[in-house]
Scaffold this motif. Structure first.
Motif, PDB file in Angstrom:
ATOM      1  N   PRO A  88     -17.601 -35.120  -7.983  1.00  0.00           N
ATOM      2  CA  PRO A  88     -17.820 -34.706  -9.376  1.00  0.00           C
ATOM      3  C   PRO A  88     -17.611 -35.823 -10.397  1.00  0.00           C
ATOM      4  O   PRO A  88     -17.990 -35.672 -11.546  1.00  0.00           O
ATOM      5  N   VAL A  89     -17.026 -36.992  -9.999  1.00  0.00           N
ATOM      6  CA  VAL A  89     -16.725 -37.979 -11.049  1.00  0.00           C
ATOM      7  C   VAL A  89     -17.348 -39.345 -10.755  1.00  0.00           C
ATOM      8  O   VAL A  89     -17.001 -40.340 -11.368  1.00  0.00           O
ATOM      9  N   ASP A 121     -12.597 -44.364  -5.159  1.00  0.00           N
ATOM     10  CA  ASP A 121     -12.465 -43.044  -4.545  1.00  0.00           C
ATOM     11  C   ASP A 121     -11.088 -42.943  -3.882  1.00  0.00           C
ATOM     12  O   ASP A 121     -10.856 -43.530  -2.825  1.00  0.00           O
ATOM     13  N   MET A 145     -10.757 -49.527   4.815  1.00  0.00           N
ATOM     14  CA  MET A 145     -11.778 -49.734   3.783  1.00  0.00           C
ATOM     15  C   MET A 145     -13.093 -50.166   4.445  1.00  0.00           C
ATOM     16  O   MET A 145     -13.127 -51.118   5.209  1.00  0.00           O
ATOM     17  N   LEU A 182     -14.808 -54.098  -4.101  1.00  0.00           N
ATOM     18  CA  LEU A 182     -15.131 -53.995  -5.532  1.00  0.00           C
ATOM     19  C   LEU A 182     -15.238 -55.353  -6.228  1.00  0.00           C
ATOM     20  O   LEU A 182     -16.141 -55.557  -7.040  1.00  0.00           O
ATOM     21  N   LEU A 240     -12.955 -44.954 -15.886  1.00  0.00           N
ATOM     22  CA  LEU A 240     -11.528 -45.078 -15.584  1.00  0.00           C
ATOM     23  C   LEU A 240     -11.325 -45.988 -14.376  1.00  0.00           C
ATOM     24  O   LEU A 240     -12.145 -46.003 -13.449  1.00  0.00           O
ATOM     25  N   GLY A 241     -10.214 -46.700 -14.389  1.00  0.00           N
ATOM     26  CA  GLY A 241      -9.843 -47.528 -13.248  1.00  0.00           C
ATOM     27  C   GLY A 241     -10.963 -48.474 -12.871  1.00  0.00           C
ATOM     28  O   GLY A 241     -11.527 -49.192 -13.713  1.00  0.00           O
ATOM     29  N   GLU A 289     -13.351 -51.215 -14.800  1.00  0.00           N
ATOM     30  CA  GLU A 289     -13.443 -52.607 -14.318  1.00  0.00           C
ATOM     31  C   GLU A 289     -14.905 -52.979 -14.034  1.00  0.00           C
ATOM     32  O   GLU A 289     -15.332 -54.100 -14.319  1.00  0.00           O
ATOM     33  N   ARG A 330     -14.015 -41.244 -22.534  1.00  0.00           N
ATOM     34  CA  ARG A 330     -12.632 -41.730 -22.466  1.00  0.00           C
ATOM     35  C   ARG A 330     -12.580 -42.909 -21.503  1.00  0.00           C
ATOM     36  O   ARG A 330     -13.213 -42.877 -20.439  1.00  0.00           O
ATOM     37  N   GLU A 367      -4.575 -46.794 -13.099  1.00  0.00           N
ATOM     38  CA  GLU A 367      -4.077 -47.110 -11.741  1.00  0.00           C
ATOM     39  C   GLU A 367      -2.566 -46.979 -11.632  1.00  0.00           C
ATOM     40  O   GLU A 367      -2.033 -46.578 -10.600  1.00  0.00           O
ATOM     41  N   ARG A 370      -5.664 -23.832  -6.675  1.00  0.00           N
ATOM     42  CA  ARG A 370      -6.340 -23.050  -5.613  1.00  0.00           C
ATOM     43  C   ARG A 370      -5.285 -22.208  -4.891  1.00  0.00           C
ATOM     44  O   ARG A 370      -4.981 -22.394  -3.724  1.00  0.00           O
TER      45      ARG A 370
HETATM   46  C1  LIG Z   1      -9.605 -51.341  -4.702  1.00  0.00           C
HETATM   47  C2  LIG Z   1      -8.949 -50.104  -5.206  1.00  0.00           C
HETATM   48  C3  LIG Z   1      -9.018 -50.033  -6.685  1.00  0.00           C
HETATM   49  C4  LIG Z   1      -8.477 -48.992  -7.303  1.00  0.00           C
HETATM   50  C5  LIG Z   1      -8.656 -48.813  -8.706  1.00  0.00           C
HETATM   51  C6  LIG Z   1      -8.954 -47.382  -9.064  1.00  0.00           C
HETATM   52  O1  LIG Z   1      -9.985 -47.139  -9.577  1.00  0.00           O
HETATM   53  S1  LIG Z   1      -7.825 -46.205  -8.690  1.00  0.00           S
HETATM   54  C7  LIG Z   1      -8.551 -44.727  -9.385  1.00  0.00           C
HETATM   55  C8  LIG Z   1      -8.466 -44.725 -10.861  1.00  0.00           C
HETATM   56  N1  LIG Z   1      -9.007 -43.521 -11.396  1.00  0.00           N
HETATM   57  C9  LIG Z   1      -8.243 -42.511 -11.767  1.00  0.00           C
HETATM   58  O2  LIG Z   1      -7.054 -42.559 -11.689  1.00  0.00           O
HETATM   59  C10 LIG Z   1      -8.960 -41.301 -12.286  1.00  0.00           C
HETATM   60  C11 LIG Z   1      -8.456 -40.075 -11.595  1.00  0.00           C
HETATM   61  N2  LIG Z   1      -9.143 -38.902 -12.057  1.00  0.00           N
HETATM   62  C12 LIG Z   1      -8.841 -38.288 -13.217  1.00  0.00           C
HETATM   63  O3  LIG Z   1      -8.034 -38.707 -13.993  1.00  0.00           O
HETATM   64  C13 LIG Z   1      -9.569 -37.014 -13.496  1.00  0.00           C
HETATM   65  O4  LIG Z   1      -9.978 -36.473 -12.284  1.00  0.00           O
HETATM   66  C14 LIG Z   1     -10.807 -37.199 -14.404  1.00  0.00           C
HETATM   67  C15 LIG Z   1     -11.754 -38.248 -13.879  1.00  0.00           C
HETATM   68  C16 LIG Z   1     -10.339 -37.556 -15.814  1.00  0.00           C
HETATM   69  C17 LIG Z   1     -11.588 -35.861 -14.464  1.00  0.00           C
HETATM   70  O5  LIG Z   1     -10.685 -34.832 -14.882  1.00  0.00           O
HETATM   71  P1  LIG Z   1     -11.118 -33.299 -14.804  1.00  0.00           P
HETATM   72  O6  LIG Z   1      -9.976 -32.514 -15.356  1.00  0.00           O
HETATM   73  O7  LIG Z   1     -12.447 -33.122 -15.404  1.00  0.00           O
HETATM   74  O8  LIG Z   1     -11.310 -32.965 -13.271  1.00  0.00           O
HETATM   75  P2  LIG Z   1     -10.249 -33.037 -12.096  1.00  0.00           P
HETATM   76  O9  LIG Z   1      -9.150 -33.926 -12.402  1.00  0.00           O
HETATM   77  O10 LIG Z   1      -9.915 -31.661 -11.678  1.00  0.00           O
HETATM   78  O11 LIG Z   1     -11.111 -33.750 -10.955  1.00  0.00           O
HETATM   79  C18 LIG Z   1     -12.236 -33.108 -10.372  1.00  0.00           C
HETATM   80  C19 LIG Z   1     -12.247 -33.421  -8.903  1.00  0.00           C
HETATM   81  O12 LIG Z   1     -12.513 -34.811  -8.734  1.00  0.00           O
HETATM   82  C20 LIG Z   1     -11.526 -35.410  -7.910  1.00  0.00           C
HETATM   83  N3  LIG Z   1     -11.326 -36.785  -8.356  1.00  0.00           N
HETATM   84  C21 LIG Z   1     -11.149 -37.214  -9.596  1.00  0.00           C
HETATM   85  N4  LIG Z   1     -11.044 -38.538  -9.648  1.00  0.00           N
HETATM   86  C22 LIG Z   1     -11.182 -38.964  -8.375  1.00  0.00           C
HETATM   87  C23 LIG Z   1     -11.159 -40.256  -7.779  1.00  0.00           C
HETATM   88  N5  LIG Z   1     -11.018 -41.369  -8.492  1.00  0.00           N
HETATM   89  N6  LIG Z   1     -11.326 -40.316  -6.455  1.00  0.00           N
HETATM   90  C24 LIG Z   1     -11.505 -39.201  -5.708  1.00  0.00           C
HETATM   91  N7  LIG Z   1     -11.519 -37.948  -6.217  1.00  0.00           N
HETATM   92  C25 LIG Z   1     -11.364 -37.843  -7.549  1.00  0.00           C
HETATM   93  C26 LIG Z   1     -10.294 -34.546  -8.143  1.00  0.00           C
HETATM   94  O13 LIG Z   1      -9.392 -34.662  -7.100  1.00  0.00           O
HETATM   95  C27 LIG Z   1     -10.902 -33.162  -8.245  1.00  0.00           C
HETATM   96  O14 LIG Z   1     -11.175 -32.699  -6.953  1.00  0.00           O
HETATM   97  P3  LIG Z   1     -10.243 -31.613  -6.258  1.00  0.00           P
HETATM   98  O15 LIG Z   1     -10.946 -31.267  -5.019  1.00  0.00           O
HETATM   99  O16 LIG Z   1     -10.083 -30.497  -7.246  1.00  0.00           O
HETATM  100  O17 LIG Z   1      -8.937 -32.310  -6.002  1.00  0.00           O
END
Ligand SMILES: CC/C=C/CC(=O)SCCNC(=O)CCNC(=O)[C@H](O)C(C)(C)COP(=O)(O)OP(=O)(O)OC[C@H]1O[C@@H](n2cnc3c(N)ncnc32)[C@H](O)[C@@H]1OP(=O)(O)O
Length: 718
Positions: free
Chosen positions: A20-21, A62, A70, A75, A98-99, A103, A118, A123, A279
């Motif tokens: 979804p993201v 992800d 990996m 990246l 984000l994150g 980048e 936003r 991280e 859930r």
């Molecule tokens: C080399 C490695 C480098 C790492 C750097 C990074 O990028 S680390 C990741 C940094 N990103 C984040 O921290 C963002 C995390 N996500 C959020 O803050 C929020 O999900 C959102 C993007 C702001 C969206 O928020 P919203 O309230 O609309 O939805 P949910 O939070 O309920 O999310 C929906 C489902 O999506 C899954 N999900 C969100 N982000 C990720 C992600 N980065 N990777 C994998 N999955 C992600 C989330 O878990 C929800 O799914 P569920 O099945 O309900 O758990």
């Protein structure tokens, strides 16, 4: 994956596709690399736009892939490929960047954002640092102070702020993709020399040393033992001391130490746990996806003390019409003034319209007659609550959900006062109710799945994280607190001081030790409960003073209350304060003398208790109760307990929650220590290992996501 298309003949558009993201999974990274090469090789293409499917640019790496090996292109080189391109690349940021998503955008030559987008580098909240150049590019782009603040807090910035900071070049109220395509056409063929952030000079300023010193001090103070914020500061520091390539090496080095740390695992576990609790399921098989919440347009709150006021504010801010009831006119007026002030301050802080007109105040309970949901928030007194539930049952229209904000009283007993027990649930808010994120939604044996679904949904609307829990004394949070507190009291009896116990817990990461928290909440609260339970026996002496129902009991809390020491509000409790209501806890020589005298009276010889014993006895007693709660089916899974403890009880997030922590320490080790302490203190029930932890340890301590398989399904009445 990533989808490639051509727009207006000359713009190559790369669309990230991973609902979804649009997280940067291996397939998405591979897709970006492949489509970038394609765009660069097509002579007709003069510029490139990168965007995300479904109005979301990218939620970062992800997180689900972190545990596995990996795969796919990394990246960092992928972002370098984009930055090094000879054709302008424009990021079209909608939804979130984000994150790794931001980048990626920082590797592009231009960034256009939708006004509702936003942006951030969160991280640190996952126990990491921005490891794809974020710590080197962002300070070069917006300066060290702003970059440090965003990276160490992980907060999301609005598009307007991002524009002001210089993170994005343009903000639009319309389609960011259309705007980016237009923009890409306008910059085609222009020099990109000044657009590659990695080539920008190192940030310079005469006060940089001071800025870093201050930042380091601040993160050490607020991190409570979390290592990622400190490491983030170190990584940003490299951007000012090292050239870009060396800075990237330093970033990678620091990232690697965090990536495999227990704290990163804990924080990533917690990220998913917080989402998993929505859930919900119950032992009877009622579930979130098969139970439909009822619509709620009008809510009512009965009792406008501290909790009732906070709940009214939360409901109004969620957009509901609220009837707020307090039967005494004077208290009603006071509450009205206080609630208006709270709403005003909150509207100012959040930049949202004032919700004052949403609340109507009334002296009569009759005013709640047409509400869809009523939350009773009077004193924690069963007789009073029963009377109110009897009244409500006669007054409210059919189908009204009747909720109680009790922190531990029997929901079933209250439900039995009404004609529709299936419509009764608990909504246990945490003080201050308009600020604290946690809501325990308590279902009784007769609550209907629909009632539970409605309360869970209501919590979500109020911006809370709602956790469904079964009905039992203290529910989940307060039930686990009992053995924890008990151990803290026993440690005092055996020779510790409140300062020593609190210091151990604060070093572990709690915002406040158990005695400081008790002083803050008021010692009289627990005293009233113990009195109601018949545990308080004033004037008792000899052995019986320290035994209740065959188990060890410490009357220390009762004795303090008998002295009128109720904590902060009276200026004296486990600590002393400069005045009633004072906030700064100071060790109290009177209390030390009192403890000595108490030990002497009961023939207790004070001993030196080490750090490990204090921590283990407090935490393992609490964790043991958590396992019992799972075994009893009061919480559906360990995630529920962990979310409750992190959000409601100050458990350090970087330790994942008590149940995750038990897994991290090792269930066999926790079991062995519980067995040891129970052998030493056989009269302390809370230290007797519960059968679930034995079962799990005997099954080679499976990972936490498999614990549910070992929980015997309790018989349900729901
Ligand atoms: C080399 C490695 C480098 C790492 C750097 C990074 O990028 S680390 C990741 C940094 N990103 C984040 O921290 C963002 C995390 N996500 C959020 O803050 C929020 O999900 C959102 C993007 C702001 C969206 O928020 P919203 O309230 O609309 O939805 P949910 O939070 O309920 O999310 C929906 C489902 O999506 C899954 N999900 C969100 N982000 C990720 C992600 N980065 N990777 C994998 N999955 C992600 C989330 O878990 C929800 O799914 P569920 O099945 O309900 O758990």
């Amino acid at each position: 994956m990533a989808f490639y298309s051509r727009v207006s003949g000359s713009v190559g558009v790369i669309t990230l596709q991973n609902p979804p993201v649009n997280a940067l999974s291996a397939a998405v990274r591979q897709g970006i690399v492949d489509t970038m090469h394609r765009a660069l090789s097509e002579p007709e293409v003069k510029s490139v736009v990168i965007c995300g499917q479904n109005g979301k640019f990218c939620g970062g790496a992800d997180i689900r892939e972190f545990g596995a090996n990996m795969r796919g292109p990394p990246l960092v080189p992928m972002i370098h490929l984009i930055e090094a391109a000879e054709k302008p690349v424009v990021a079209a940021i909608e939804g979130v960047a984000l994150g790794g998503g931001l980048e990626l955008a920082l590797g592009c030559h231009y960034r256009i954002a939708h006004s509702k987008a936003r942006l951030g580098l969160p991280e640190v909240t996952l126990g990491l640092l921005p490891g794809a150049g974020g710590t080197q590019r962002l300070p070069r782009l917006i300066g060290v102070p702003a970059a440090l603040e965003l990276i160490t807090t992980g907060r999301h910035a609005t598009a307007a702020e991002a524009l002001q900071l210089g993170i994005v070049d343009e903000v639009t109220d319309h389609s960011a993709v259309d705007a980016a395509v237009k923009f890409a056409q306008s910059v085609a063929g222009k020099s990109l020399d000044a657009r590659r952030i990695s080539t920008y000079p190192r940030p310079r300023s005469p006060d940089l040393a001071e800025i870093f010193e201050k930042a380091m001090k601040e993160v050490r103070r607020s991190a409570r033992g979390a290592i990622a914020p400190v490491t983030c500061v170190q990584a940003v520091h490299a951007s000012v001391t090292l050239p870009y390539a060396k800075g990237m090496e330093r970033e990678r080095e620091l990232f690697s130490t965090l990536f495999t740390s227990g704290q990163a695992h804990a924080l990533q576990y917690y990220f998913f746990a917080q989402r998993a609790v929505s859930r919900w399921s119950t032992p009877s098989g009622a579930r979130w996806d098969t139970s439909k919440p009822r619509p709620v347009h009008k809510a009512a709150v009965i009792g406008l003390g501290t909790m009732g006021r906070g709940i009214s504010v939360s409901l109004a801010q969620a957009g509901l019409s609220v009837v707020a009831v307090e039967t005494q006119e004077k208290q009603l007026l006071e509450a009205k003034q206080a609630v208006s002030g709270m709403l005003e301050r909150s509207a100012k802080r959040r930049g949202v319209p004032l919700a004052d007109d949403k609340i109507k105040y009334n002296c009569s309970v009759q005013a709640v007659a047409d509400a869809d949901l009523v939350i009773e928030a009077v004193f924690e007194d069963m007789a009073l609550k029963k009377t109110i539930f009897q009244q409500l049952s006669g007054i409210c229209k059919p189908g009204t959900l009747l909720c109680t904000n009790t922190s531990g009283l029997d929901i079933d007993e209250l439900a039995s006062q009404t004609q529709s027990p299936e419509l009764v649930v608990g909504m246990h808010f945490f003080a201050p109710a308009h600020v604290m994120k946690l809501l325990e939604v308590v279902y009784g044996p007769r609550s209907s799945p629909e009632a539970l679904a409605t309360a869970m949904e209501m919590g979500k609307k109020m911006g809370k994280v709602s956790v469904a829990v079964g009905n039992c004394r203290g529910f989940v949070g307060n039930r686990m607190l009992k053995p924890y507190l008990e151990q803290a009291f026993f440690l005092l009896e055996e020779g510790a001081t409140p300062e020593q116990v609190d210091q151990v817990l604060e070093e572990f990461g709690f915002a406040m030790g158990v005695f400081k928290v008790s002083d803050l909440s008021g010692l009289d609260v627990g005293w009233k409960v113990r009195k109601a339970d018949g545990l308080v026996v004033p004037g008792s002496t000899g052995k019986s003073a320290r035994i209740r129902g065959g188990s060890r009991y410490s009357p220390l809390g009762d004795l303090l209350c008998e002295q009128g020491r109720f904590g902060q509000k009276t200026g004296r409790g486990w600590y002393q304060y400069d005045k009633p209501g004072g906030r700064v806890a100071k060790p109290d020589p009177w209390l030390h003398g009192f403890l000595e005298e108490y030990r002497a009276r009961h023939g207790l010889v004070a001993r030196r208790i080490d750090h490990q014993e204090m921590l283990e006895r407090c935490l393992y007693a609490l964790i043991n109760e958590g396992f019992q709660i799972l075994q009893d089916g009061i919480a559906a899974g360990p995630e529920d307990i962990d979310v409750i403890y992190v959000l409601g009880y100050g458990w350090p997030r970087h330790r994942g929650g008590p149940m995750f922590y038990a897994g991290l320490v090792g269930l066999d080790k926790v079991l062995e220590r519980l067995e040891h302490y129970h052998q030493v203190y056989p009269d302390v029930l809370g230290l007797k290992p519960c059968s679930l932890i034995r079962k799990l340890a005997a099954s080679s301590s499976p990972p936490i996501h498999r614990w549910r398989e070992f929980i015997q399904k309790p018989r349900s009445q729901l």
